[in-house]
Design a protein around this motif. Structure first.
Motif, PDB file in Angstrom:
ATOM      1  N   THR A   1     -28.679  -1.888  11.137  1.00 32.51           N
ATOM      2  CA  THR A   1     -28.026  -2.319  12.377  1.00 32.51           C
ATOM      3  C   THR A   1     -27.524  -3.751  12.244  1.00 32.51           C
ATOM      4  O   THR A   1     -26.399  -4.076  12.638  1.00 32.51           O
ATOM      5  CB  THR A   1     -29.006  -2.188  13.564  1.00 32.51           C
ATOM      6  OG1 THR A   1     -29.370  -0.810  13.700  1.00 32.51           O
ATOM      7  CG2 THR A   1     -28.394  -2.692  14.857  1.00 32.51           C
ATOM      8  N   TRP A   2     -28.348  -4.622  11.662  1.00 33.14           N
ATOM      9  CA  TRP A   2     -27.944  -6.018  11.455  1.00 33.14           C
ATOM     10  C   TRP A   2     -26.753  -6.100  10.499  1.00 33.14           C
ATOM     11  O   TRP A   2     -25.796  -6.830  10.746  1.00 33.14           O
ATOM     12  CB  TRP A   2     -29.116  -6.835  10.919  1.00 33.14           C
ATOM     13  CG  TRP A   2     -28.712  -8.220  10.529  1.00 33.14           C
ATOM     14  CD1 TRP A   2     -28.556  -9.297  11.357  1.00 33.14           C
ATOM     15  CD2 TRP A   2     -28.368  -8.678   9.212  1.00 33.14           C
ATOM     16  NE1 TRP A   2     -28.145 -10.392  10.633  1.00 33.14           N
ATOM     17  CE2 TRP A   2     -28.025 -10.037   9.321  1.00 33.14           C
ATOM     18  CE3 TRP A   2     -28.330  -8.073   7.963  1.00 33.14           C
ATOM     19  CZ2 TRP A   2     -27.647 -10.800   8.214  1.00 33.14           C
ATOM     20  CZ3 TRP A   2     -27.951  -8.830   6.866  1.00 33.14           C
ATOM     21  CH2 TRP A   2     -27.611 -10.177   7.006  1.00 33.14           C
ATOM     22  N   LEU A   3     -26.801  -5.335   9.409  1.00 32.61           N
ATOM     23  CA  LEU A   3     -25.732  -5.375   8.421  1.00 32.61           C
ATOM     24  C   LEU A   3     -24.411  -4.916   9.028  1.00 32.61           C
ATOM     25  O   LEU A   3     -23.362  -5.528   8.803  1.00 32.61           O
ATOM     26  CB  LEU A   3     -26.098  -4.513   7.207  1.00 32.61           C
ATOM     27  CG  LEU A   3     -25.158  -4.560   6.027  1.00 32.61           C
ATOM     28  CD1 LEU A   3     -25.039  -5.957   5.452  1.00 32.61           C
ATOM     29  CD2 LEU A   3     -25.642  -3.584   4.945  1.00 32.61           C
ATOM     30  N   ASP A   4     -24.457  -3.857   9.821  1.00 33.77           N
ATOM     31  CA  ASP A   4     -23.234  -3.374  10.464  1.00 33.77           C
ATOM     32  C   ASP A   4     -22.674  -4.417  11.434  1.00 33.77           C
ATOM     33  O   ASP A   4     -21.457  -4.593  11.536  1.00 33.77           O
ATOM     34  CB  ASP A   4     -23.489  -2.049  11.180  1.00 33.77           C
ATOM     35  CG  ASP A   4     -23.714  -0.904  10.199  1.00 33.77           C
ATOM     36  OD1 ASP A   4     -23.362  -1.044   9.011  1.00 33.77           O
ATOM     37  OD2 ASP A   4     -24.262   0.131  10.618  1.00 33.77           O
ATOM     38  N   ALA A   5     -23.540  -5.149  12.119  1.00 28.86           N
ATOM     39  CA  ALA A   5     -23.088  -6.224  13.008  1.00 28.86           C
ATOM     40  C   ALA A   5     -22.496  -7.373  12.190  1.00 28.86           C
ATOM     41  O   ALA A   5     -21.492  -7.974  12.592  1.00 28.86           O
ATOM     42  CB  ALA A   5     -24.234  -6.718  13.880  1.00 28.86           C
ATOM     43  N   ALA A   6     -23.093  -7.671  11.044  1.00 26.46           N
ATOM     44  CA  ALA A   6     -22.583  -8.742  10.178  1.00 26.46           C
ATOM     45  C   ALA A   6     -21.184  -8.411   9.669  1.00 26.46           C
ATOM     46  O   ALA A   6     -20.382  -9.317   9.414  1.00 26.46           O
ATOM     47  CB  ALA A   6     -23.531  -8.982   9.010  1.00 26.46           C
TER      48      ALA A   6
END
Length: 188
Positions: A123-128
């Motif tokens: 989830t964090w990577l997709d937001a990044a």
């Protein structure tokens, strides 16, 4: 828009040298010296973020990165195993360790499962990916593993098959939900 996320693993620490689950301790003197020595090799970035752990913060400082943004994901929560070695836990709870290492949904330590950390980091990577330019992220080794699992669409069971050495960079570049991987390389 192509986003780049460079995941930098922390410098060596006493916990790492003793094969101990992270206990919130600092990096060691050798790790700090090596991080300072390679600081000039980091690629330019639009932003830098760190995991909230002590060793990530100290590594970022030694690398000359800003440490104000601790929005990168924390490492795997190992619950009551925190600060103990895998050998100690294996001797005391052999069935629990075996289950944890073979079932990504298992969390016998009372913390977080591998499956959960992979989802959280994904989830964090997709937001990044929504940020333009390169992001440098000093993160725990298990965050690097989880990011690679997510980026390549690997099963969560692959998490334990990925080794992350101290002070290495793993670069992910992506566009439209598709990630490419530049495998971890030492900073020098």
């Amino acid at each position: 828009m192509t986003s780049r996320v460079v995941l930098i693993s922390p410098a060596t620490s006493p916990a790492l040298r003793q094969a101990r689950f992270d206990d919130g301790g600092p990096i060691d003197d050798a790790g700090a010296a090596r991080a300072r020595a390679v600081a000039g090799s980091l690629p330019r970035a639009a932003r830098a973020v760190i995991s909230p752990g002590v060793r990530c913060r100290e590594t970022a400082i030694a690398l000359g990165l800003p440490v104000e943004d601790a929005s990168a994901p924390a490492g795997l929560d190992v619950g009551r195993w925190r600060g103990r070695t895998l050998d100690e836990v294996g001797a005391a709870e052999p069935e629990a360790v075996a289950r944890w290492l073979t079932d990504p949904a298992s969390a016998p330590h009372g913390g977080e499962s591998v499956q959960d950390v992979c989802a959280r980091v994904g989830t964090w990577l997709d937001a990044a990916a929504r940020h333009d330019g390169r992001t440098l992220a000093v993160v725990e080794p298990e965050v690097v593993r989880a990011a690679v699992v997510h980026a390549l669409g690997l099963p969560a069971a692959a998490f334990w098959r990925l080794d992350v050495r101290p002070l290495t960079a793993t670069e992910l570049s992506g566009r439209s939900g598709r990630w490419n991987l530049l495998l971890g390389h030492p900073l020098d």
